[in-house]
Scaffold this motif. Sequence first.
Motif, mmCIF file in Angstrom:
data_model
loop_
_atom_site.group_PDB
_atom_site.id
_atom_site.type_symbol
_atom_site.label_atom_id
_atom_site.label_comp_id
_atom_site.label_asym_id
_atom_site.label_seq_id
_atom_site.Cartn_x
_atom_site.Cartn_y
_atom_site.Cartn_z
ATOM 1 N N GLY A 1 0.995 -1.207 0.149
ATOM 2 C CA GLY A 1 0.094 -0.366 0.045
ATOM 3 C C GLY A 1 0.662 1.221 0.136
ATOM 4 O O GLY A 1 0.711 2.647 -0.166
ATOM 5 N N GLY A 2 2.441 1.225 -0.329
ATOM 6 C CA GLY A 2 3.224 2.298 -0.063
ATOM 7 C C GLY A 2 3.276 2.990 -1.167
ATOM 8 O O GLY A 2 3.404 2.630 -1.894
ATOM 9 N N ALA A 3 3.931 4.729 -1.626
ATOM 10 C CA ALA A 3 4.283 5.043 -2.434
ATOM 11 C C ALA A 3 5.610 5.281 -2.127
ATOM 12 O O ALA A 3 5.441 6.426 -1.239
ATOM 13 C CB ALA A 3 3.155 6.128 -2.922
ATOM 14 N N LEU A 4 6.370 5.365 -3.053
ATOM 15 C CA LEU A 4 8.280 5.554 -3.409
ATOM 16 C C LEU A 4 7.565 7.394 -3.543
ATOM 17 O O LEU A 4 7.568 8.107 -4.444
ATOM 18 C CB LEU A 4 8.797 4.827 -4.267
ATOM 19 C CG LEU A 4 10.156 5.295 -4.636
ATOM 20 C CD1 LEU A 4 10.693 5.161 -3.076
ATOM 21 C CD2 LEU A 4 10.766 4.993 -5.853
ATOM 22 N N VAL A 5 8.766 8.353 -2.976
ATOM 23 C CA VAL A 5 8.904 9.740 -2.605
ATOM 24 C C VAL A 5 10.639 9.640 -3.789
ATOM 25 O O VAL A 5 11.024 8.737 -4.035
ATOM 26 C CB VAL A 5 9.232 9.984 -1.254
ATOM 27 C CG1 VAL A 5 9.228 11.599 -1.434
ATOM 28 C CG2 VAL A 5 8.102 9.872 -0.695
ATOM 29 N N LEU A 6 9.965 10.612 -4.523
ATOM 30 C CA LEU A 6 10.637 10.762 -5.915
ATOM 31 C C LEU A 6 12.564 10.517 -4.834
ATOM 32 O O LEU A 6 13.050 11.461 -4.031
ATOM 33 C CB LEU A 6 10.650 12.208 -6.468
ATOM 34 C CG LEU A 6 11.673 12.449 -7.329
ATOM 35 C CD1 LEU A 6 11.311 11.350 -8.507
ATOM 36 C CD2 LEU A 6 11.604 14.320 -7.469
ATOM 37 N N THR A 7 13.154 9.466 -5.750
ATOM 38 C CA THR A 7 14.360 9.550 -4.816
ATOM 39 C C THR A 7 15.936 8.949 -6.479
ATOM 40 O O THR A 7 14.907 8.503 -7.560
ATOM 41 C CB THR A 7 14.275 8.089 -4.041
ATOM 42 O OG1 THR A 7 13.790 8.456 -3.316
ATOM 43 C CG2 THR A 7 15.555 7.533 -3.942
ATOM 44 N N PRO A 8 16.877 10.029 -6.099
ATOM 45 C CA PRO A 8 18.340 9.631 -7.200
ATOM 46 C C PRO A 8 18.048 8.625 -6.919
ATOM 47 O O PRO A 8 18.885 8.070 -6.267
ATOM 48 C CB PRO A 8 18.855 11.160 -7.128
ATOM 49 C CG PRO A 8 18.606 11.146 -5.278
ATOM 50 C CD PRO A 8 17.198 10.681 -5.477
ATOM 51 N N LEU A 9 18.551 7.890 -8.366
ATOM 52 C CA LEU A 9 19.080 6.701 -8.347
ATOM 53 C C LEU A 9 20.344 7.011 -8.811
ATOM 54 O O LEU A 9 21.106 7.561 -9.931
ATOM 55 C CB LEU A 9 18.752 5.913 -9.108
ATOM 56 C CG LEU A 9 17.436 5.293 -9.128
ATOM 57 C CD1 LEU A 9 16.699 4.153 -9.563
ATOM 58 C CD2 LEU A 9 17.111 4.727 -7.837
ATOM 59 N N ILE A 10 21.733 6.195 -8.411
ATOM 60 C CA ILE A 10 23.162 6.943 -8.097
ATOM 61 C C ILE A 10 23.920 6.005 -9.342
ATOM 62 O O ILE A 10 23.745 4.558 -8.321
ATOM 63 C CB ILE A 10 24.149 7.820 -7.247
ATOM 64 C CG1 ILE A 10 23.095 8.437 -5.924
ATOM 65 C CG2 ILE A 10 25.504 7.619 -7.172
ATOM 66 C CD1 ILE A 10 23.683 8.764 -4.932
ATOM 67 N N GLY A 11 24.770 5.866 -9.750
ATOM 68 C CA GLY A 11 25.612 4.411 -10.548
ATOM 69 C C GLY A 11 27.292 4.779 -9.335
ATOM 70 O O GLY A 11 27.500 5.853 -8.308
ATOM 71 N N THR A 12 27.869 3.744 -9.435
ATOM 72 C CA THR A 12 29.321 3.495 -8.815
ATOM 73 C C THR A 12 30.482 4.550 -9.102
ATOM 74 O O THR A 12 30.859 5.317 -8.225
ATOM 75 C CB THR A 12 30.239 2.766 -9.046
ATOM 76 O OG1 THR A 12 30.275 2.634 -10.522
ATOM 77 C CG2 THR A 12 29.591 0.777 -8.781
#
Length: 367
Positions: free
Chosen positions: A121-132
Amino acid sequence: MFRKFLLALIAACAGLVAAVPAHAERVRDLGEFQGVRPNQLTGYGVVVGLPGTGDNNLEYVTQAMRGVSGRLGMPLPPGVEPGLKNAAAVIITAELPAFAKPGQRIDVTVSTIGKAKSLRGGALVLTPLIGTDGQIYAMAQGNLAVGGLDATGRDGSSLTVNVPTVGRIAAGATVERGVATGFDSEGALRFNLHDADFLTARRLRDAINSRFPGCASIVDGVTLSLVLPHGADIRSAMMAEIETIEVNPAQTAAKVIVNSRSGTVVINQAVRLSPAAISHGRLVVRVDEDPMVVQPAPFSDGRTALEPSSTVSADEYGGKVNLMPGGADLAEIVDALNMLGVGASDLVVILEALKQAGALKAEMVVL
Protein backbone atom coordinates in the motif's frame (compact mmCIF):
# COMPACT_ATOMS: atom_id res chain seq x y z
CA MET A 1 15.16 -44.00 -62.51
CA PHE A 2 13.36 -43.84 -59.20
CA ARG A 3 16.27 -45.61 -57.49
CA LYS A 4 18.76 -43.02 -58.80
CA PHE A 5 16.51 -40.21 -57.59
CA LEU A 6 16.20 -41.84 -54.15
CA LEU A 7 19.98 -42.26 -53.84
CA ALA A 8 20.52 -38.65 -54.86
CA LEU A 9 17.97 -37.48 -52.28
CA ILE A 10 19.64 -39.51 -49.52
CA ALA A 11 23.05 -38.12 -50.48
CA ALA A 12 21.72 -34.58 -50.39
CA CYS A 13 20.14 -35.10 -46.96
CA ALA A 14 23.39 -36.61 -45.67
CA GLY A 15 25.27 -33.60 -46.97
CA LEU A 16 22.89 -31.26 -45.17
CA VAL A 17 23.26 -33.17 -41.92
CA ALA A 18 27.04 -33.17 -42.23
CA ALA A 19 27.03 -29.44 -42.92
CA VAL A 20 25.34 -28.67 -39.58
CA PRO A 21 28.00 -28.61 -36.83
CA ALA A 22 27.30 -30.83 -33.84
CA HIS A 23 26.45 -28.94 -30.66
CA ALA A 24 27.09 -25.61 -32.39
CA GLU A 25 26.28 -22.47 -30.42
CA ARG A 26 25.83 -18.89 -31.51
CA VAL A 27 28.57 -16.42 -30.69
CA ARG A 28 26.11 -14.32 -28.69
CA ASP A 29 25.51 -17.31 -26.37
CA LEU A 30 29.24 -17.80 -25.73
CA GLY A 31 30.07 -14.29 -24.47
CA GLU A 32 29.41 -10.59 -24.81
CA PHE A 33 31.03 -7.43 -26.13
CA GLN A 34 32.98 -5.52 -23.51
CA GLY A 35 31.18 -2.35 -22.42
CA VAL A 36 27.84 -3.43 -23.89
CA ARG A 37 26.34 -4.39 -20.54
CA PRO A 38 23.90 -3.13 -17.90
CA ASN A 39 25.04 -0.92 -15.02
CA GLN A 40 23.79 -1.17 -11.43
CA LEU A 41 22.09 1.79 -9.78
CA THR A 42 21.09 2.28 -6.16
CA GLY A 43 19.39 4.91 -4.04
CA TYR A 44 18.12 5.66 -0.53
CA GLY A 45 14.56 6.85 -0.15
CA VAL A 46 11.33 6.83 1.82
CA VAL A 47 8.09 4.93 1.24
CA VAL A 48 5.00 6.69 2.62
CA GLY A 49 1.31 5.84 2.96
CA LEU A 50 1.79 2.60 4.88
CA PRO A 51 -1.11 1.43 7.12
CA GLY A 52 0.88 1.53 10.37
CA THR A 53 3.53 -0.94 9.22
CA GLY A 54 6.42 1.54 8.93
CA ASP A 55 9.65 2.02 10.87
CA ASN A 56 8.13 3.76 13.93
CA ASN A 57 10.35 6.78 14.65
CA LEU A 58 13.75 5.30 13.86
CA GLU A 59 16.38 8.02 13.68
CA TYR A 60 17.49 7.50 10.08
CA VAL A 61 13.86 7.54 8.92
CA THR A 62 13.32 10.80 10.76
CA GLN A 63 16.35 12.33 9.04
CA ALA A 64 15.14 11.09 5.68
CA MET A 65 11.68 12.60 6.24
CA ARG A 66 13.27 15.92 7.23
CA GLY A 67 15.18 15.88 3.94
CA VAL A 68 12.05 15.06 1.94
CA SER A 69 9.94 17.75 3.60
CA GLY A 70 12.79 20.25 3.15
CA ARG A 71 12.96 19.55 -0.60
CA LEU A 72 9.21 20.17 -0.79
CA GLY A 73 9.54 23.56 0.92
CA MET A 74 8.09 22.45 4.27
CA PRO A 75 11.03 22.10 6.70
CA LEU A 76 10.16 20.64 10.08
CA PRO A 77 10.78 22.92 13.08
CA PRO A 78 13.68 21.95 15.38
CA GLY A 79 12.69 19.49 18.11
CA VAL A 80 9.63 18.19 16.26
CA GLU A 81 9.72 14.44 15.81
CA PRO A 82 7.24 13.24 13.16
CA GLY A 83 5.28 10.06 13.78
CA LEU A 84 6.54 7.67 11.16
CA LYS A 85 4.58 4.46 11.55
CA ASN A 86 3.24 5.20 8.09
CA ALA A 87 6.72 5.66 6.51
CA ALA A 88 9.70 3.38 5.97
CA ALA A 89 13.31 3.90 4.92
CA VAL A 90 14.16 1.82 1.86
CA ILE A 91 16.98 0.97 -0.51
CA ILE A 92 16.14 1.16 -4.22
CA THR A 93 18.05 -0.94 -6.75
CA ALA A 94 17.82 -1.01 -10.54
CA GLU A 95 19.78 -1.93 -13.66
CA LEU A 96 20.47 0.64 -16.36
CA PRO A 97 20.52 -1.23 -19.70
CA ALA A 98 23.22 -0.65 -22.27
CA PHE A 99 22.43 2.22 -24.66
CA ALA A 100 19.63 3.50 -22.38
CA LYS A 101 18.67 7.05 -23.35
CA PRO A 102 17.18 9.92 -21.27
CA GLY A 103 13.43 9.59 -21.01
CA GLN A 104 13.31 5.80 -21.13
CA ARG A 105 11.86 3.97 -18.14
CA ILE A 106 13.29 1.06 -16.14
CA ASP A 107 11.99 -1.19 -13.36
CA VAL A 108 13.10 -0.72 -9.75
CA THR A 109 13.12 -2.95 -6.67
CA VAL A 110 12.41 -1.43 -3.24
CA SER A 111 13.56 -3.13 0.00
CA THR A 112 13.25 -2.04 3.64
CA ILE A 113 16.37 -1.48 5.75
CA GLY A 114 14.70 -1.00 9.14
CA LYS A 115 11.93 -2.54 11.23
CA ALA A 116 9.08 -1.92 8.81
CA LYS A 117 6.75 -4.94 8.72
CA SER A 118 5.28 -4.45 5.25
CA LEU A 119 5.47 -2.13 2.23
CA ARG A 120 2.01 -3.08 0.97
CA GLY A 121 0.00 0.00 0.00
CA GLY A 122 3.01 2.34 0.06
CA ALA A 123 4.32 4.84 -2.47
CA LEU A 124 7.96 5.73 -3.07
CA VAL A 125 8.84 9.42 -2.81
CA LEU A 126 10.96 10.83 -5.66
CA THR A 127 14.45 9.37 -5.20
CA PRO A 128 17.66 9.77 -7.25
CA LEU A 129 19.40 6.58 -8.39
CA ILE A 130 23.19 6.80 -8.35
CA GLY A 131 25.88 4.81 -10.18
CA THR A 132 29.27 3.73 -8.87
CA ASP A 133 30.76 7.05 -9.99
CA GLY A 134 28.41 9.01 -7.71
CA GLN A 135 26.45 10.53 -10.62
CA ILE A 136 22.65 10.52 -10.85
CA TYR A 137 21.45 8.39 -13.77
CA ALA A 138 17.73 7.99 -13.02
CA MET A 139 14.89 9.23 -10.79
CA ALA A 140 12.48 6.75 -9.19
CA GLN A 141 8.95 7.27 -7.91
CA GLY A 142 5.65 5.41 -7.87
CA ASN A 143 3.29 2.99 -6.15
CA LEU A 144 4.71 -0.34 -5.01
CA ALA A 145 3.48 -3.77 -6.05
CA VAL A 146 4.14 -6.14 -3.13
CA GLY A 147 3.66 -9.88 -3.51
CA GLY A 148 3.75 -10.71 0.23
CA LEU A 149 1.49 -9.83 3.14
CA ASP A 150 1.69 -9.70 6.93
CA ALA A 151 -1.28 -9.95 9.29
CA THR A 152 -1.24 -9.68 13.12
CA GLY A 153 -4.04 -10.42 15.60
CA ARG A 154 -4.73 -8.69 18.91
CA ASP A 155 -3.50 -11.74 20.83
CA GLY A 156 -0.11 -11.46 19.17
CA SER A 157 -0.59 -14.21 16.59
CA SER A 158 0.68 -13.35 13.12
CA LEU A 159 0.70 -14.69 9.58
CA THR A 160 3.32 -13.86 6.94
CA VAL A 161 3.02 -14.88 3.29
CA ASN A 162 6.08 -14.53 1.01
CA VAL A 163 8.16 -11.39 1.71
CA PRO A 164 6.10 -8.25 2.37
CA THR A 165 9.17 -6.05 2.95
CA VAL A 166 10.25 -6.07 -0.72
CA GLY A 167 8.28 -4.43 -3.52
CA ARG A 168 8.67 -3.59 -7.17
CA ILE A 169 7.67 -0.65 -9.35
CA ALA A 170 7.33 -1.54 -13.02
CA ALA A 171 8.78 1.27 -15.16
CA GLY A 172 9.20 3.17 -11.90
CA ALA A 173 12.34 5.14 -12.82
CA THR A 174 13.06 7.59 -15.62
CA VAL A 175 16.56 7.60 -17.13
CA GLU A 176 18.21 11.01 -16.85
CA ARG A 177 21.52 10.23 -18.56
CA GLY A 178 23.03 7.37 -20.53
CA VAL A 179 26.36 5.59 -20.23
CA ALA A 180 28.82 5.96 -23.09
CA THR A 181 29.95 2.54 -24.34
CA GLY A 182 32.41 3.75 -26.99
CA PHE A 183 31.47 0.88 -29.29
CA ASP A 184 31.23 3.21 -32.32
CA SER A 185 34.52 5.06 -31.87
CA GLU A 186 37.11 2.80 -30.18
CA GLY A 187 39.86 1.39 -32.37
CA ALA A 188 39.07 -2.23 -31.46
CA LEU A 189 36.19 -3.91 -29.70
CA ARG A 190 36.75 -6.72 -27.22
CA PHE A 191 34.60 -9.82 -27.02
CA ASN A 192 34.75 -11.68 -23.69
CA LEU A 193 33.83 -15.35 -23.35
CA HIS A 194 31.67 -16.40 -20.43
CA ASP A 195 34.11 -19.24 -19.64
CA ALA A 196 37.87 -19.09 -20.20
CA ASP A 197 38.96 -21.65 -22.79
CA PHE A 198 41.81 -21.30 -25.31
CA LEU A 199 40.34 -23.85 -27.71
CA THR A 200 36.97 -22.10 -27.80
CA ALA A 201 38.72 -18.76 -28.30
CA ARG A 202 40.70 -20.19 -31.24
CA ARG A 203 37.59 -21.66 -32.86
CA LEU A 204 35.75 -18.39 -32.36
CA ARG A 205 38.60 -16.42 -33.92
CA ASP A 206 38.71 -18.73 -36.94
CA ALA A 207 34.94 -18.57 -37.43
CA ILE A 208 34.90 -14.76 -37.33
CA ASN A 209 37.91 -14.44 -39.64
CA SER A 210 36.27 -16.78 -42.14
CA ARG A 211 33.41 -14.28 -42.38
CA PHE A 212 35.48 -11.09 -41.95
CA PRO A 213 39.14 -11.86 -42.85
CA GLY A 214 41.70 -10.34 -40.47
CA CYS A 215 39.04 -9.01 -38.10
CA ALA A 216 39.63 -11.09 -34.96
CA SER A 217 42.72 -11.89 -32.89
CA ILE A 218 43.13 -13.65 -29.53
CA VAL A 219 44.17 -11.55 -26.53
CA ASP A 220 43.96 -14.35 -23.93
CA GLY A 221 41.79 -17.33 -23.03
CA VAL A 222 38.77 -15.09 -22.47
CA THR A 223 39.13 -12.06 -24.75
CA LEU A 224 39.18 -11.56 -28.51
CA SER A 225 40.06 -8.24 -30.11
CA LEU A 226 37.88 -7.26 -33.10
CA VAL A 227 39.06 -4.55 -35.49
CA LEU A 228 35.92 -3.06 -37.06
CA PRO A 229 35.37 0.03 -39.21
CA HIS A 230 34.41 3.22 -37.37
CA GLY A 231 30.81 4.36 -37.33
CA ALA A 232 27.77 3.21 -35.37
CA ASP A 233 25.79 1.98 -38.39
CA ILE A 234 28.41 -0.28 -39.97
CA ARG A 235 29.68 -1.55 -36.61
CA SER A 236 26.16 -2.43 -35.47
CA ALA A 237 25.57 -4.40 -38.67
CA MET A 238 28.86 -6.30 -38.32
CA MET A 239 28.30 -6.99 -34.60
CA ALA A 240 24.83 -8.35 -35.38
CA GLU A 241 26.27 -10.66 -38.02
CA ILE A 242 29.12 -11.79 -35.77
CA GLU A 243 26.68 -12.68 -32.98
CA THR A 244 24.80 -15.07 -35.29
CA ILE A 245 27.91 -17.07 -36.32
CA GLU A 246 27.77 -20.65 -35.03
CA VAL A 247 30.82 -22.15 -33.31
CA ASN A 248 31.55 -25.55 -31.79
CA PRO A 249 32.81 -24.71 -28.27
CA ALA A 250 35.41 -26.91 -26.61
CA GLN A 251 34.16 -29.66 -24.34
CA THR A 252 33.87 -28.49 -20.76
CA ALA A 253 36.37 -29.72 -18.19
CA ALA A 254 35.41 -32.80 -16.20
CA LYS A 255 33.82 -31.70 -12.93
CA VAL A 256 31.85 -33.19 -10.06
CA ILE A 257 29.85 -30.57 -8.14
CA VAL A 258 28.96 -31.46 -4.55
CA ASN A 259 26.63 -29.33 -2.42
CA SER A 260 27.44 -30.40 1.13
CA ARG A 261 24.43 -28.58 2.59
CA SER A 262 21.69 -30.10 0.43
CA GLY A 263 23.45 -33.35 -0.49
CA THR A 264 23.14 -32.61 -4.23
CA VAL A 265 25.72 -34.22 -6.54
CA VAL A 266 26.06 -33.21 -10.21
CA ILE A 267 28.39 -35.05 -12.64
CA ASN A 268 28.99 -33.65 -16.13
CA GLN A 269 29.46 -35.74 -19.28
CA ALA A 270 33.23 -35.22 -19.44
CA VAL A 271 33.88 -37.27 -16.28
CA ARG A 272 35.71 -40.56 -16.89
CA LEU A 273 36.75 -43.40 -14.60
CA SER A 274 39.78 -45.65 -14.51
CA PRO A 275 39.17 -49.30 -13.54
CA ALA A 276 38.30 -49.51 -9.84
CA ALA A 277 36.59 -51.86 -7.41
CA ILE A 278 34.26 -50.42 -4.77
CA SER A 279 32.94 -52.06 -1.62
CA HIS A 280 30.57 -49.96 0.43
CA GLY A 281 28.74 -51.11 3.55
CA ARG A 282 26.57 -49.44 6.15
CA LEU A 283 26.45 -50.19 9.86
CA VAL A 284 23.08 -49.42 11.48
CA VAL A 285 22.94 -49.33 15.28
CA ARG A 286 19.45 -49.41 16.76
CA VAL A 287 18.54 -48.65 20.37
CA ASP A 288 14.97 -49.46 21.47
CA GLU A 289 13.67 -48.13 24.79
CA ASP A 290 10.70 -49.97 26.39
CA PRO A 291 10.44 -48.79 30.02
CA MET A 292 8.24 -50.79 32.44
CA VAL A 293 5.94 -49.28 35.08
CA VAL A 294 6.66 -50.61 38.58
CA GLN A 295 3.83 -50.31 41.13
CA PRO A 296 4.52 -50.24 44.92
CA ALA A 297 2.93 -52.83 47.27
CA PRO A 298 -0.55 -51.98 48.67
CA PHE A 299 -0.64 -49.72 51.79
CA SER A 300 3.10 -49.01 51.45
CA ASP A 301 4.83 -45.65 51.25
CA GLY A 302 6.38 -46.47 47.88
CA ARG A 303 5.82 -44.54 44.63
CA THR A 304 5.12 -45.61 41.11
CA ALA A 305 8.35 -45.66 39.10
CA LEU A 306 9.62 -46.46 35.62
CA GLU A 307 12.13 -49.26 35.23
CA PRO A 308 14.28 -48.73 32.11
CA SER A 309 14.50 -51.53 29.60
CA SER A 310 16.79 -51.11 26.57
CA THR A 311 17.54 -53.31 23.56
CA VAL A 312 20.62 -52.55 21.43
CA SER A 313 21.19 -54.17 18.05
CA ALA A 314 23.59 -53.62 15.16
CA ASP A 315 23.08 -54.64 11.53
CA GLU A 316 25.48 -54.30 8.61
CA TYR A 317 24.18 -53.85 5.09
CA GLY A 318 25.97 -53.99 1.76
CA GLY A 319 29.64 -54.85 1.63
CA LYS A 320 29.51 -56.25 -1.92
CA VAL A 321 32.35 -55.43 -4.28
CA ASN A 322 31.32 -53.67 -7.49
CA LEU A 323 33.59 -53.19 -10.49
CA MET A 324 33.80 -49.80 -12.19
CA PRO A 325 34.98 -50.35 -15.79
CA GLY A 326 37.71 -48.12 -17.13
CA GLY A 327 36.71 -45.28 -19.45
CA ALA A 328 33.09 -45.39 -18.28
CA ASP A 329 30.91 -42.57 -19.60
CA LEU A 330 28.25 -40.68 -17.65
CA ALA A 331 25.49 -43.26 -18.21
CA GLU A 332 27.73 -46.14 -17.11
CA ILE A 333 28.85 -44.23 -14.02
CA VAL A 334 25.23 -43.54 -13.03
CA ASP A 335 24.26 -47.18 -13.55
CA ALA A 336 27.20 -48.42 -11.48
CA LEU A 337 26.44 -46.02 -8.63
CA ASN A 338 22.76 -46.98 -8.68
CA MET A 339 23.78 -50.63 -8.31
CA LEU A 340 25.43 -49.72 -5.01
CA GLY A 341 22.11 -48.39 -3.74
CA VAL A 342 23.67 -45.55 -1.79
CA GLY A 343 22.24 -42.21 -0.71
CA ALA A 344 23.58 -38.76 -1.50
CA SER A 345 25.90 -38.54 1.53
CA ASP A 346 27.39 -41.99 0.82
CA LEU A 347 27.76 -41.08 -2.85
CA VAL A 348 29.90 -38.08 -1.90
CA VAL A 349 32.17 -40.31 0.19
CA ILE A 350 32.56 -42.78 -2.69
CA LEU A 351 33.38 -40.06 -5.22
CA GLU A 352 35.97 -38.50 -2.90
CA ALA A 353 37.57 -41.92 -2.35
CA LEU A 354 37.70 -42.53 -6.12
CA LYS A 355 39.35 -39.14 -6.56
CA GLN A 356 41.99 -39.90 -3.92
CA ALA A 357 42.65 -43.30 -5.49
CA GLY A 358 43.26 -41.64 -8.86
CA ALA A 359 40.36 -43.45 -10.54
CA LEU A 360 38.11 -40.40 -10.95
CA LYS A 361 39.37 -38.13 -13.73
CA ALA A 362 37.56 -34.96 -12.72
CA GLU A 363 37.78 -31.88 -10.55
CA MET A 364 35.83 -32.07 -7.29
CA VAL A 365 34.04 -28.81 -6.46
CA VAL A 366 32.50 -28.71 -2.97
CA LEU A 367 30.01 -25.88 -2.40
